[in-house]
Design a protein around this motif. Structure first.
Motif, PDB file in Angstrom:
ATOM      1  N   GLN A 118     110.760  82.381  75.002  1.00 59.62           N
ATOM      2  CA  GLN A 118     112.097  81.665  75.625  1.00 59.62           C
ATOM      3  C   GLN A 118     112.818  81.751  74.738  1.00 59.62           C
ATOM      4  N   LEU A 119     112.404  82.101  73.193  1.00 59.35           N
ATOM      5  CA  LEU A 119     113.687  82.088  71.416  1.00 59.35           C
ATOM      6  C   LEU A 119     113.141  83.410  70.910  1.00 59.35           C
ATOM      7  N   SER A 120     115.064  82.959  70.450  1.00 61.71           N
ATOM      8  CA  SER A 120     115.305  84.561  70.331  1.00 61.71           C
ATOM      9  C   SER A 120     114.531  84.376  68.864  1.00 61.71           C
ATOM     10  N   TYR A 121     115.026  85.482  67.655  1.00 64.14           N
ATOM     11  CA  TYR A 121     114.665  86.264  66.981  1.00 64.14           C
ATOM     12  C   TYR A 121     114.886  84.738  65.507  1.00 64.14           C
ATOM     13  N   GLU A 122     116.073  84.678  65.720  1.00 69.96           N
ATOM     14  CA  GLU A 122     116.567  83.307  64.532  1.00 69.96           C
ATOM     15  C   GLU A 122     115.453  82.278  64.624  1.00 69.96           C
ATOM     16  N   GLU A 123     115.554  81.493  66.350  1.00 67.24           N
ATOM     17  CA  GLU A 123     115.533  79.848  66.488  1.00 67.24           C
ATOM     18  C   GLU A 123     113.671  80.281  66.097  1.00 67.24           C
ATOM     19  N   LEU A 124     112.989  81.330  65.997  1.00 64.29           N
ATOM     20  CA  LEU A 124     110.758  81.541  65.265  1.00 64.29           C
ATOM     21  C   LEU A 124     111.420  81.235  64.259  1.00 64.29           C
ATOM     22  N   HIS A 125     112.368  81.589  62.921  1.00 66.21           N
ATOM     23  CA  HIS A 125     112.470  80.826  61.683  1.00 66.21           C
ATOM     24  C   HIS A 125     113.252  79.749  61.686  1.00 66.21           C
ATOM     25  N   ILE A 126     113.643  79.085  62.542  1.00 61.65           N
ATOM     26  CA  ILE A 126     114.195  77.764  62.028  1.00 61.65           C
ATOM     27  C   ILE A 126     113.821  76.414  61.469  1.00 61.65           C
ATOM     28  N   TYR A 127     113.294  76.232  60.389  1.00 60.20           N
ATOM     29  CA  TYR A 127     113.380  75.274  59.925  1.00 60.20           C
ATOM     30  C   TYR A 127     113.491  73.783  60.127  1.00 60.20           C
ATOM     31  N   PRO A 128     112.661  73.434  61.315  1.00 62.44           N
ATOM     32  CA  PRO A 128     113.324  71.482  61.511  1.00 62.44           C
ATOM     33  C   PRO A 128     114.071  70.825  60.467  1.00 62.44           C
ATOM     34  N   ASN A 129     113.096  70.621  59.303  1.00 64.14           N
ATOM     35  CA  ASN A 129     113.059  70.008  58.143  1.00 64.14           C
ATOM     36  C   ASN A 129     112.906  70.722  56.992  1.00 64.14           C
ATOM     37  N   GLU A 130     113.016  70.362  55.267  1.00 61.78           N
ATOM     38  CA  GLU A 130     112.603  70.581  54.497  1.00 61.78           C
ATOM     39  C   GLU A 130     110.958  70.516  54.504  1.00 61.78           C
ATOM     40  N   GLU A 131     109.778  69.383  54.826  1.00 62.22           N
ATOM     41  CA  GLU A 131     109.113  69.615  54.461  1.00 62.22           C
ATOM     42  C   GLU A 131     107.664  70.247  56.190  1.00 62.22           C
ATOM     43  N   SER A 132     108.432  70.873  57.028  1.00 60.24           N
ATOM     44  CA  SER A 132     107.812  71.277  58.066  1.00 60.24           C
ATOM     45  C   SER A 132     107.929  72.442  58.274  1.00 60.24           C
ATOM     46  N   ASN A 133     107.533  73.641  58.782  1.00 62.21           N
ATOM     47  CA  ASN A 133     107.275  75.023  58.769  1.00 62.21           C
ATOM     48  C   ASN A 133     108.506  75.433  60.502  1.00 62.21           C
ATOM     49  N   SER A 134     108.165  76.605  59.970  1.00 57.99           N
ATOM     50  CA  SER A 134     109.498  77.617  61.674  1.00 57.99           C
ATOM     51  C   SER A 134     107.983  77.301  62.733  1.00 57.99           C
ATOM     52  N   ILE A 135     108.450  78.099  63.429  1.00 57.47           N
ATOM     53  CA  ILE A 135     107.201  78.737  64.832  1.00 57.47           C
ATOM     54  C   ILE A 135     106.371  80.129  63.941  1.00 57.47           C
ATOM     55  N   ALA A 136     107.971  80.669  62.747  1.00 56.40           N
ATOM     56  CA  ALA A 136     106.733  82.217  62.252  1.00 56.40           C
ATOM     57  C   ALA A 136     106.299  82.310  61.355  1.00 56.40           C
ATOM     58  N   VAL A 137     106.330  81.386  60.503  1.00 61.43           N
ATOM     59  CA  VAL A 137     105.317  80.613  59.635  1.00 61.43           C
ATOM     60  C   VAL A 137     103.617  79.911  60.250  1.00 61.43           C
ATOM     61  N   ILE A 138     104.102  78.865  61.008  1.00 64.08           N
ATOM     62  CA  ILE A 138     103.244  78.489  61.845  1.00 64.08           C
ATOM     63  C   ILE A 138     102.520  80.003  62.657  1.00 64.08           C
ATOM     64  N   ILE A 139     103.080  81.089  62.719  1.00 61.94           N
ATOM     65  CA  ILE A 139     102.534  81.988  63.248  1.00 61.94           C
ATOM     66  C   ILE A 139     101.460  82.883  62.474  1.00 61.94           C
ATOM     67  N   LYS A 140     102.267  82.848  60.981  1.00 65.64           N
ATOM     68  CA  LYS A 140     101.673  84.032  60.105  1.00 65.64           C
ATOM     69  C   LYS A 140     100.452  83.313  59.466  1.00 65.64           C
ATOM     70  N   HIS A 141     101.055  81.718  59.325  1.00 61.69           N
ATOM     71  CA  HIS A 141      99.248  81.046  58.945  1.00 61.69           C
ATOM     72  C   HIS A 141      98.590  81.091  60.687  1.00 61.69           C
ATOM     73  N   MET A 142      97.950  81.315  61.848  1.00 58.55           N
ATOM     74  CA  MET A 142      97.620  81.694  62.615  1.00 58.55           C
ATOM     75  C   MET A 142      96.718  82.974  62.175  1.00 58.55           C
ATOM     76  N   TRP A 143      97.829  83.606  62.355  1.00 57.88           N
ATOM     77  CA  TRP A 143      97.483  85.032  62.596  1.00 57.88           C
ATOM     78  C   TRP A 143      95.918  85.253  61.024  1.00 57.88           C
ATOM     79  N   GLY A 144      96.421  84.834  59.766  1.00 56.58           N
ATOM     80  CA  GLY A 144      95.753  84.991  58.664  1.00 56.58           C
ATOM     81  C   GLY A 144      93.891  84.033  58.579  1.00 56.58           C
ATOM     82  N   ASN A 145      94.950  82.800  59.008  1.00 54.35           N
ATOM     83  CA  ASN A 145      93.332  82.102  59.026  1.00 54.35           C
ATOM     84  C   ASN A 145      92.421  83.114  60.165  1.00 54.35           C
ATOM     85  N   MET A 146      92.489  83.345  61.407  1.00 56.94           N
ATOM     86  CA  MET A 146      91.961  84.541  62.136  1.00 56.94           C
ATOM     87  C   MET A 146      92.011  85.475  62.166  1.00 56.94           C
ATOM     88  N   LEU A 147      92.497  85.770  60.884  1.00 60.94           N
ATOM     89  CA  LEU A 147      91.869  87.414  60.170  1.00 60.94           C
ATOM     90  C   LEU A 147      90.745  86.651  59.322  1.00 60.94           C
TER      91      LEU A 147
END
Length: 182
Positions: free
Chosen positions: A28-57
Motif C-alpha cells: 500500500q506504500l510508495s517507495y518514499e513512504e517506506l523510507h519515512i522516519y516517523p520521528n528521530e527515535e523511530s525507524n522507517s519501514i525500510a530500516v525495519i525490513i533491512k534489520h529483519m533481513w539481516g537478522n533472518m540471514l
C-alpha cells in the motif's frame, strides 16, 4: 501426525501469515513512504525490513550448526541507509524469508530436541524458533502501524474493520459451515 511435526507445520503457517501481513502493508506504500522516519527515535519501514533481513540471514543460515549471530553480520548497519528501489527492498525481504522457510522445511522432528546458540547463549531449537516468531511479529506490527500512519484514511484494513466485527464473524462462520456441508 506427531506433535513435533504438527509444531513445525504450525510454525511455518505462522511465519507465512506474518510475511503476507507485512507484504499487504508494504504494497500500500510508495517507495518514499517506506523510507519515512516517523520521528528521530523511530525507524522507517525500510530500516525495519533491512534489520529483519539481516537478522533472518544470520539466524537461519546454518541454523543447527553455527551461532545465530554470524560474524559477517553488521547489525548496526541494518539501521542506516536506504534501499535504492522498492524492488531492491522486496528482494532483501524475500531473500530473508526464503532462508527462514528453507531452514524450517528442512528440519526433522528430532531436530527440535537439539540445542543451538545465539550470541553464545544456548537455546533449544523450539526456544530459538519462538524467539524469532516473537521478534518478527513485533516488527511486522511496527510495519503495519507505521503504514497506517502514512496512509491515514486511505489505508486498506488488513484485519477486521472497525465496527464490522459481527458482520466479519458471521461471514467466516457461514463460510466454514458451507465447507462442512460439502
Amino acid at each position: 501426525m506427531g506433535i513435533e511435526k504438527e509444531y513445525l507445520r504450525c510454525v511455518l503457517k505462522t511465519f507465512h501469515s506474518m510475511k503476507k501481513l507485512g507484504e499487504d502493508a508494504m504494497d500500500q506504500l510508495s517507495y518514499e513512504e517506506l523510507h519515512i522516519y516517523p520521528n528521530e527515535e523511530s525507524n522507517s519501514i525500510a530500516v525495519i525490513i533491512k534489520h529483519m533481513w539481516g537478522n533472518m540471514l544470520s539466524r537461519w543460515t546454518d541454523f543447527l550448526t553455527t551461532d545465530g549471530e554470524k560474524s559477517t553480520r553488521n547489525r548496526d548497519d541494518e539501521f542506516t541507509g536506504e534501499f535504492p528501489s522498492k524492488t531492491a527492498l522486496y528482494e532483501a525481504w524475500n531473500q530473508g524469508w526464503e532462508v527462514l522457510f528453507t531452514t524450517l522445511t528442512s528440519l526433522q522432528e528430532k531436530d527440535l530436541e537439539k540445542t543451538i546458540y545465539i550470541r553464545g547463549e544456548a537455546h533449544s531449537v523450539i526456544e530459538a524458533i519462538e524467539r524469532q516468531i516473537s521478534h518478527y511479529s513485533y516488527h511486522i506490527g511496527q510495519i503495519v502501524y507505521v503504514g497506517k500512519l502514512h496512509k491515514s484514511e486511505k489505508w486498506k484494513c488488513l484485519s477486521v474493520p472497525r465496527g464490522k466485527s459481527i458482520e466479519y464473524t458471521e461471514k467466516l462462520m457461514s463460510k466454514h459451515k458451507n465447507l462442512e456441508n460439502k
